[in-house]
Write a protein that holds these residues in place. Structure first.
Motif, mmCIF file in Angstrom:
data_model
loop_
_atom_site.group_PDB
_atom_site.id
_atom_site.type_symbol
_atom_site.label_atom_id
_atom_site.label_comp_id
_atom_site.label_asym_id
_atom_site.label_seq_id
_atom_site.Cartn_x
_atom_site.Cartn_y
_atom_site.Cartn_z
ATOM 1 N N MET A 80 0.823 -1.205 0.000
ATOM 2 C CA MET A 80 0.000 0.000 0.000
ATOM 3 C C MET A 80 0.859 1.258 0.000
ATOM 4 S SD MET A 80 -2.908 -1.257 -0.170
ATOM 5 C CE MET A 80 -3.798 0.282 -0.015
ATOM 6 N N LYS A 81 0.315 2.275 -0.649
ATOM 7 C CA LYS A 81 0.940 3.589 -0.574
ATOM 8 C C LYS A 81 0.567 4.221 0.767
ATOM 9 C CE LYS A 81 2.070 3.075 -4.942
ATOM 10 N NZ LYS A 81 3.438 2.834 -5.374
ATOM 11 N N ASP A 82 1.123 5.405 1.033
ATOM 12 C CA ASP A 82 0.779 6.090 2.271
ATOM 13 C C ASP A 82 -0.652 6.597 2.271
ATOM 14 O OD1 ASP A 82 3.224 5.631 3.324
ATOM 15 O OD2 ASP A 82 4.092 7.518 2.602
ATOM 16 N N ARG A 83 -1.193 6.827 1.084
ATOM 17 C CA ARG A 83 -2.581 7.285 1.012
ATOM 18 C C ARG A 83 -3.173 6.858 -0.325
ATOM 19 N NH1 ARG A 83 -2.208 13.806 -0.160
ATOM 20 N NH2 ARG A 83 -1.469 13.622 -2.320
ATOM 21 N N LEU A 84 -4.495 6.777 -0.362
ATOM 22 C CA LEU A 84 -5.210 6.447 -1.599
ATOM 23 C C LEU A 84 -6.382 7.406 -1.742
ATOM 24 C CD1 LEU A 84 -5.487 2.536 -1.609
ATOM 25 C CD2 LEU A 84 -3.867 3.954 -2.849
ATOM 26 N N ASN A 85 -6.717 7.753 -2.975
ATOM 27 C CA ASN A 85 -7.874 8.596 -3.261
ATOM 28 C C ASN A 85 -9.060 7.695 -3.598
ATOM 29 O OD1 ASN A 85 -6.179 10.798 -2.986
ATOM 30 N ND2 ASN A 85 -5.659 10.820 -5.165
ATOM 31 N N LEU A 86 -9.853 7.366 -2.605
ATOM 32 C CA LEU A 86 -10.935 6.403 -2.813
ATOM 33 C C LEU A 86 -12.297 7.080 -2.826
ATOM 34 C CD1 LEU A 86 -10.060 3.289 -0.616
ATOM 35 C CD2 LEU A 86 -9.641 3.670 -3.032
ATOM 36 N N PRO A 87 -13.096 6.848 -3.878
ATOM 37 C CA PRO A 87 -14.491 7.293 -3.850
ATOM 38 C C PRO A 87 -15.317 6.324 -3.031
ATOM 39 C CG PRO A 87 -14.044 6.184 -5.918
ATOM 40 C CD PRO A 87 -12.738 6.216 -5.160
ATOM 41 N N SER A 88 -16.564 6.680 -2.774
ATOM 42 C CA SER A 88 -17.438 5.776 -2.029
ATOM 43 C C SER A 88 -18.023 4.691 -2.922
ATOM 44 C CB SER A 88 -18.576 6.564 -1.377
ATOM 45 O OG SER A 88 -19.366 7.201 -2.368
ATOM 46 N N VAL A 89 -17.859 4.844 -4.247
ATOM 47 C CA VAL A 89 -18.308 3.834 -5.205
ATOM 48 C C VAL A 89 -17.072 3.277 -5.893
ATOM 49 C CG1 VAL A 89 -19.682 3.378 -7.268
ATOM 50 C CG2 VAL A 89 -20.503 5.019 -5.552
ATOM 51 N N LEU A 90 -16.771 2.013 -5.651
ATOM 52 C CA LEU A 90 -15.582 1.382 -6.225
ATOM 53 C C LEU A 90 -15.985 0.453 -7.360
ATOM 54 C CD1 LEU A 90 -13.503 0.380 -3.047
ATOM 55 C CD2 LEU A 90 -13.408 2.495 -4.392
ATOM 56 N N VAL A 91 -15.387 0.639 -8.529
ATOM 57 C CA VAL A 91 -15.631 -0.229 -9.684
ATOM 58 C C VAL A 91 -14.327 -0.947 -10.000
ATOM 59 C CG1 VAL A 91 -16.361 -0.351 -12.082
ATOM 60 C CG2 VAL A 91 -17.407 1.334 -10.553
ATOM 61 N N LEU A 92 -14.302 -2.232 -9.687
ATOM 62 C CA LEU A 92 -13.109 -3.058 -9.911
ATOM 63 C C LEU A 92 -13.493 -4.256 -10.769
ATOM 64 C CD1 LEU A 92 -11.637 -2.968 -6.283
ATOM 65 C CD2 LEU A 92 -11.034 -1.503 -8.227
ATOM 66 N N ALA A 93 -14.240 -4.007 -11.841
ATOM 67 C CA ALA A 93 -14.714 -5.090 -12.708
ATOM 68 C C ALA A 93 -13.603 -5.535 -13.643
ATOM 69 C CB ALA A 93 -15.923 -4.611 -13.512
ATOM 70 N N GLY A 94 -13.535 -6.847 -13.878
ATOM 71 C CA GLY A 94 -12.602 -7.394 -14.841
ATOM 72 C C GLY A 94 -11.150 -7.157 -14.520
ATOM 73 N N CYS A 95 -10.771 -7.250 -13.256
ATOM 74 C CA CYS A 95 -9.391 -6.978 -12.836
ATOM 75 C C CYS A 95 -8.628 -8.229 -12.419
ATOM 76 C CB CYS A 95 -9.388 -5.978 -11.677
ATOM 77 S SG CYS A 95 -10.039 -4.357 -12.108
ATOM 78 N N GLY A 96 -9.223 -9.404 -12.602
ATOM 79 C CA GLY A 96 -8.531 -10.648 -12.250
ATOM 80 C C GLY A 96 -8.441 -10.921 -10.773
ATOM 81 N N ILE A 97 -9.320 -10.346 -9.969
ATOM 82 C CA ILE A 97 -9.267 -10.533 -8.510
ATOM 83 C C ILE A 97 -9.741 -11.935 -8.142
ATOM 84 C CG2 ILE A 97 -10.199 -9.730 -6.311
ATOM 85 C CD1 ILE A 97 -10.604 -6.989 -7.642
#
Length: 483
Positions: A80-97
């Motif tokens: 992890m980085k020291d900080r992340l810019n995260l919205p309240s809606v996360l779209v992580l479709a098709g990322c191989g998770i």
């Protein structure tokens, strides 16, 4: 240091390259013709999150749903980085998770997340999914569509992680119906459930209802038998919207009393492209006490009707429905449709008349068929052409001009077009002949009817006058055209 042999990959954010191909392949080991590199194994939720929403890939900005998450000291070696810019809606479709990753990091970064799209990944272990969900305390919406979940079992203890989720999407996961029941028992706030494209042919009844569910999408399955659909009612007693298009449902078989109890709160039903082929099935929809929105297109029953007949007959069959196929049914349309329904069945034998016909006759009485009025403009007319002592009946086209008519009459009166004066005589008009002197005027503008007359008067030479013989319908008046 030896060059890295890791295959270059693309981030789930299109356009962001994780590693430059040249850096990953300095020795040209994967040149054309070489053996393909081994497939990349699944990635963790936190790996993808850190790559997509790092400050380098997702610039800092403020606004609704945005936030900079600053993480306290993490274990050494954390990606992890020291900080992340995260919205309240996360779209992580098709990322191989395929796995969750470090749960402490998920909890630290995702406390404010409300919606999460994990569709089209490689998640095939409910335990890993539970790790992600359990560490997002404010999660309201979860999309797991197109993850391979057909052969994995969800234990009730794992389902407790979904307790706060209100909207769950499991389309094209082939998740078993037993797993669905496990989830609904442990989700006391569930309101919307999507189960499309899961190849269901049967469903099993549940002993524990889910009273909070309001919307169920179960399209593109194969629930042909109403006996299977019947089980859904007691399972979701608060259901308001049921969408089951493309499910090949063949008929609605329950009695009126059973249907009234089955879906007591149903307000909207979508049965597009089902197998319904009897009007009796349509009438049974009236037994759902709160139904007001029906969508029924592409069913065998309606294939032989015109578009107007389809809608009118459907509106007349469904007196309580205020919206049909997405269009509002107005009071005027309902009355017109109900009157149309009576006239449509007026010639049917008594034994074939539907029950609805007798209800509407009680309301409007027996209606006679409407008179058929052809409002199309006339194209031809048969007229009498008078020229001196000659009379001939001629059929003329009304879409032509006066000049074109004169050309047509040349062979009839043996005069050239520039040698004749033409007059129209309306047999019902008392004002006498009307000279047709505007060559470009269309004949239909004279309102010529069958039986009217045309008078052709040869033009006189200069200094002479020609007198036409009187006609009976002109009250024996003599027409003397000017020279």
């Amino acid at each position: 240091m030896e060059p890295s042999l890791q295959k270059p990959t693309m981030s789930c954010d299109s356009g962001l390259v994780e590693r430059n191909i040249a850096e990953a392949n300095p020795e040209g080991m994967w040149d054309s013709g070489a053996v393909d590199p081994p497939e990349e194994e699944g990635r963790t939720f936190m790996q993808v999150l850190s790559e997509k929403y790092s400050p380098e890939n997702f610039p800092y900005r403020r606004g609704p749903g945005m936030g900079v998450v600053v993480v306290p000291t993490l274990p050494q070696g954390s990606p992890m980085k020291d900080r992340l810019n995260l919205p309240s809606v996360l779209v992580l479709a098709g990322c191989g998770i395929s796995h969750a990753g470090e749960q402490r990091e998920i909890a630290a970064f995702c406390a404010h997340v409300m919606e999460l799209d994990l569709s089209h990944n490689k998640l095939q272990d409910w335990h890993e999914i539970s790790k992600i969900v359990s560490n997002i305390p404010n999660l309201d919406f979860l999309n797991l569509s197109s993850n391979p979940l057909s052969e994995v079992v969800l234990e009730p203890s794992g389902a407790k992680a979904f307790a706060r989720v209100r909207r769950l999407v499991l389309n094209n996961t082939q998740v078993s119906w037993n797993t669905v029941l496990v989830l609904t028992r442990e989700m006391p706030e569930l309101e919307e459930l999507f189960l499309c494209l899961n190849e269901y042919t049967t469903v099993s009844a549940s002993t524990v209802p889910c009273p909070t569910l309001r919307l169920l999408h179960i399209t593109d399955n194969n629930l042909q038998d109403w006996a299977e659909v019947r089980k859904i009612g007691p399972m979701f007693p608060g259901l308001e919207t049921l969408v089951m298009s493309n499910c090949n449902l063949s008929s609605i078989q329950d009695s009126e009393e059973m249907l009234r109890r089955l879906f007591p709160n149903l307000r909207s039903i979508n049965l597009h492209n089902s197998g319904l082929n009897r009007w009796e099935d349509i009438e049974k929809l009236n037994q759902f006490p709160k139904l007001e929105d029906v969508r029924l297109q592409g069913i065998p029953l309606l294939q032989t009707y015109t578009n107007t007949e389809r809608r009118s007959l459907m509106v007349a069959h469904l007196p309580s429905v205020s919206s049909l196929n997405g269009s509002v049914v107005t009071d005027g349309e309902r009355e017109d449709s109900e009157r149309f329904f009576i006239r449509y069945h007026v010639d049917y034998p008594e034994e074939e008349l539907p029950y609805r016909y007798h209800c509407l006759v009680t309301k409007y009485g027996k209606l006679e068929p409407l008179a058929e009025i052809d409002l199309r403009p006339r194209c031809h007319a048969k007229v009498e052409v008078h020229c001196e002592d000659k009379v001939a009946e001629v059929s003329i086209r009304l879409d032509q001009t006066v000049a074109e008519l004169k050309k047509q009459l040349r062979t009839v009166v043996q005069l050239s077009a520039n040698q004749m004066r033409l007059y129209y005589i309306d047999k019902e008009c008392v004002f006498g002949p009307e000279e047709m002197k505007y060559h470009t005027r269309a004949l239909h503008s004279y309102s010529i009817q069958d039986g009217d007359e045309l008078l052709v008067v040869p033009k006189a030479g200069r200094g002479t006058t020609t007198t036409a013989k009187p006609l009976s319908n002109l009250n024996s008046k003599t027409l003397t055209p000017p020279p």
